[in-house]
Each structure stands twice: as C-alpha cells, then as structure tokens.
Design a protein around this motif. Structure first.
Motif, PDB file in Angstrom:
ATOM      1  N   UNK A 241       8.741   4.904  -5.506  1.00 27.64           N
ATOM      2  CA  UNK A 241       8.911   6.284  -5.100  1.00 27.64           C
ATOM      3  C   UNK A 241       9.225   7.255  -6.238  1.00 27.64           C
ATOM      4  N   UNK A 242       9.504   6.752  -7.431  1.00 26.95           N
ATOM      5  CA  UNK A 242       9.911   7.610  -8.536  1.00 26.95           C
ATOM      6  C   UNK A 242       9.122   7.259  -9.794  1.00 26.95           C
ATOM      7  N   UNK A 243       8.920   8.247 -10.633  1.00 29.55           N
ATOM      8  CA  UNK A 243       8.220   8.043 -11.899  1.00 29.55           C
ATOM      9  C   UNK A 243       9.200   7.723 -13.041  1.00 29.55           C
ATOM     10  N   UNK A 244      10.498   7.735 -12.788  1.00 28.46           N
ATOM     11  CA  UNK A 244      11.496   7.535 -13.840  1.00 28.46           C
ATOM     12  C   UNK A 244      11.326   6.218 -14.601  1.00 28.46           C
ATOM     13  N   UNK A 245      11.153   5.072 -13.931  1.00 28.45           N
ATOM     14  CA  UNK A 245      10.967   3.836 -14.704  1.00 28.45           C
ATOM     15  C   UNK A 245       9.744   3.876 -15.616  1.00 28.45           C
ATOM     16  N   UNK A 246       8.675   4.534 -15.179  1.00 31.36           N
ATOM     17  CA  UNK A 246       7.491   4.651 -16.028  1.00 31.36           C
ATOM     18  C   UNK A 246       7.816   5.393 -17.316  1.00 31.36           C
ATOM     19  N   UNK A 247       8.638   6.420 -17.221  1.00 34.90           N
ATOM     20  CA  UNK A 247       9.020   7.185 -18.405  1.00 34.90           C
ATOM     21  C   UNK A 247       9.757   6.306 -19.406  1.00 34.90           C
ATOM     22  N   UNK A 248      10.567   5.392 -18.905  1.00 36.74           N
ATOM     23  CA  UNK A 248      11.362   4.520 -19.774  1.00 36.74           C
ATOM     24  C   UNK A 248      10.532   3.393 -20.364  1.00 36.74           C
ATOM     25  N   UNK A 249       9.601   2.842 -19.588  1.00 35.38           N
ATOM     26  CA  UNK A 249       8.919   1.626 -20.012  1.00 35.38           C
ATOM     27  C   UNK A 249       7.441   1.791 -20.377  1.00 35.38           C
ATOM     28  N   UNK A 250       6.851   2.939 -20.124  1.00 36.01           N
ATOM     29  CA  UNK A 250       5.442   3.137 -20.433  1.00 36.01           C
ATOM     30  C   UNK A 250       5.205   2.946 -21.928  1.00 36.01           C
ATOM     31  N   UNK A 251       4.268   2.065 -22.259  1.00 31.76           N
ATOM     32  CA  UNK A 251       3.948   1.789 -23.652  1.00 31.76           C
ATOM     33  C   UNK A 251       4.832   0.748 -24.307  1.00 31.76           C
ATOM     34  N   UNK A 252       5.856   0.275 -23.606  1.00 30.33           N
ATOM     35  CA  UNK A 252       6.745  -0.747 -24.152  1.00 30.33           C
ATOM     36  C   UNK A 252       6.089  -2.120 -24.038  1.00 30.33           C
ATOM     37  N   UNK A 253       6.503  -3.031 -24.894  1.00 30.45           N
ATOM     38  CA  UNK A 253       5.946  -4.377 -24.892  1.00 30.45           C
ATOM     39  C   UNK A 253       7.055  -5.404 -24.825  1.00 30.45           C
ATOM     40  N   UNK A 254       6.685  -6.594 -24.425  1.00 28.56           N
ATOM     41  CA  UNK A 254       7.570  -7.752 -24.416  1.00 28.56           C
ATOM     42  C   UNK A 254       6.733  -8.976 -24.702  1.00 28.56           C
ATOM     43  N   UNK A 255       7.383 -10.044 -25.112  1.00 34.83           N
ATOM     44  CA  UNK A 255       6.680 -11.279 -25.432  1.00 34.83           C
ATOM     45  C   UNK A 255       7.284 -12.410 -24.605  1.00 34.83           C
ATOM     46  N   UNK A 256       6.418 -13.227 -24.028  1.00 39.31           N
ATOM     47  CA  UNK A 256       6.854 -14.395 -23.265  1.00 39.31           C
ATOM     48  C   UNK A 256       6.195 -15.624 -23.861  1.00 39.31           C
ATOM     49  N   UNK A 257       7.013 -16.588 -24.258  1.00 36.77           N
ATOM     50  CA  UNK A 257       6.520 -17.877 -24.734  1.00 36.77           C
ATOM     51  C   UNK A 257       6.978 -18.937 -23.764  1.00 36.77           C
ATOM     52  N   UNK A 258       6.072 -19.770 -23.340  1.00 35.94           N
ATOM     53  CA  UNK A 258       6.510 -20.933 -22.576  1.00 35.94           C
ATOM     54  C   UNK A 258       6.219 -22.169 -23.413  1.00 35.94           C
ATOM     55  N   UNK A 259       7.131 -23.113 -23.385  1.00 37.04           N
ATOM     56  CA  UNK A 259       7.019 -24.268 -24.271  1.00 37.04           C
ATOM     57  C   UNK A 259       5.878 -25.195 -23.892  1.00 37.04           C
ATOM     58  N   UNK A 260       5.357 -25.092 -22.682  1.00 41.57           N
ATOM     59  CA  UNK A 260       4.194 -25.890 -22.307  1.00 41.57           C
ATOM     60  C   UNK A 260       2.993 -25.455 -23.138  1.00 41.57           C
ATOM     61  N   UNK A 261       2.846 -24.139 -23.295  1.00 39.88           N
ATOM     62  CA  UNK A 261       1.755 -23.610 -24.118  1.00 39.88           C
ATOM     63  C   UNK A 261       1.934 -24.058 -25.567  1.00 39.88           C
ATOM     64  N   UNK A 262       3.168 -24.008 -26.074  1.00 42.89           N
ATOM     65  CA  UNK A 262       3.413 -24.430 -27.448  1.00 42.89           C
ATOM     66  C   UNK A 262       3.091 -25.904 -27.641  1.00 42.89           C
ATOM     67  N   UNK A 263       3.458 -26.732 -26.664  1.00 44.72           N
ATOM     68  CA  UNK A 263       3.211 -28.168 -26.773  1.00 44.72           C
ATOM     69  C   UNK A 263       1.725 -28.473 -26.681  1.00 44.72           C
ATOM     70  N   UNK A 264       0.997 -27.747 -25.833  1.00 44.09           N
ATOM     71  CA  UNK A 264      -0.421 -28.047 -25.645  1.00 44.09           C
ATOM     72  C   UNK A 264      -1.302 -27.439 -26.736  1.00 44.09           C
ATOM     73  N   UNK A 265      -0.725 -26.546 -27.563  1.00 47.47           N
ATOM     74  CA  UNK A 265      -1.541 -25.907 -28.599  1.00 47.47           C
ATOM     75  C   UNK A 265      -1.617 -26.728 -29.883  1.00 47.47           C
ATOM     76  N   UNK A 266      -0.932 -27.844 -29.919  1.00 44.26           N
ATOM     77  CA  UNK A 266      -0.952 -28.691 -31.131  1.00 44.26           C
ATOM     78  C   UNK A 266      -2.227 -29.467 -31.249  1.00 44.26           C
TER      79      UNK A 266
ATOM     80  N   UNK B 266      11.756  -5.058 -28.852  1.00 48.53           N
ATOM     81  CA  UNK B 266      10.737  -5.983 -28.370  1.00 48.53           C
ATOM     82  C   UNK B 266      11.428  -7.204 -27.779  1.00 48.53           C
ATOM     83  N   UNK B 267      11.600  -7.240 -26.462  1.00 50.09           N
ATOM     84  CA  UNK B 267      12.237  -8.419 -25.877  1.00 50.09           C
ATOM     85  C   UNK B 267      11.321  -9.641 -25.986  1.00 50.09           C
ATOM     86  N   UNK B 268      11.901 -10.763 -26.313  1.00 41.01           N
ATOM     87  CA  UNK B 268      11.169 -12.020 -26.418  1.00 41.01           C
ATOM     88  C   UNK B 268      11.856 -13.031 -25.522  1.00 41.01           C
TER      89      UNK B 268
END
Length: 104
Positions: A79-104, A46-48
C-alpha cells in the motif's frame, strides 16, 4: 543466527492479514529484536548471507530471520511506496554452500 539468539518464529501478531481490503499487522511497531536487525540492514552497503542448503532450502532459522526482518512495511509494502524509496537499486548477495560444494 544462533550467536544472535535470534527468535525465528513469526508470531501471529507479527503477520499481516486483510481487514476491510487493507493489509494490516496487529502490532504497529516491529519487535525490538527485529528493529535491531532492520537498522543493521539499513546501515550496511551490501548485505551478504551465507548458509547451507537444508532439505532443498535455507535452514529454518534463516527463513525465520527473513520472514521476521524483511516484513511488509519494511522491505516491501502493498500500500505504500516508502520501502521502494529505501531499497530501490540496492543489492544483496546470497551464497548457499550447496552451490559452493557443487562448483568444484
């Protein structure tokens, strides 16, 4: 990114363009620094990504990382389905510090 000394500039030979209706890259093999990062992505579950908002977007070095690492032929393909095979169903998380600062 700075500690990795990652080169964020997507050079012309690394970009895709259209030739005779096909998407192609001048360089068939990704540069060594990009290959290292791509291998890391394939190995982690799970890349973050955490970064500050800079002028309403991610910092340029982070944008360059995404541009160079998540390229056509690795993370997606027109043109190829190969990347879909590798990444289909995979997840990642992105946090930006602006969101963290504004959520207080």
């Amino acid at each position: 990114m700075y500690q990795l000394n990652f080169q964020p500039v997507l050079a012309g030979e690394d970009t895709i363009h259209v030739e005779e209706g096909n998407f192609v890259r001048d360089q068939e093999i990704f540069p060594p620094d990009v290959l290292v990062e791509q291998e890391k992505i394939l190995q982690i579950g799970l890349p973050i990504y955490v970064f500050p908002i800079w002028w309403n977007g991610m910092p340029a070095i982070m944008k360059g990382y995404f541009d160079r690492v998540f390229q056509n032929g690795f993370a997606y393909s027109f043109e190829s389905e190969e990347p879909k095979k590798e990444f289909c169903g995979e997840e990642g998380v992105v946090f930006d510090t602006d969101w963290l600062a504004s959520s207080k």
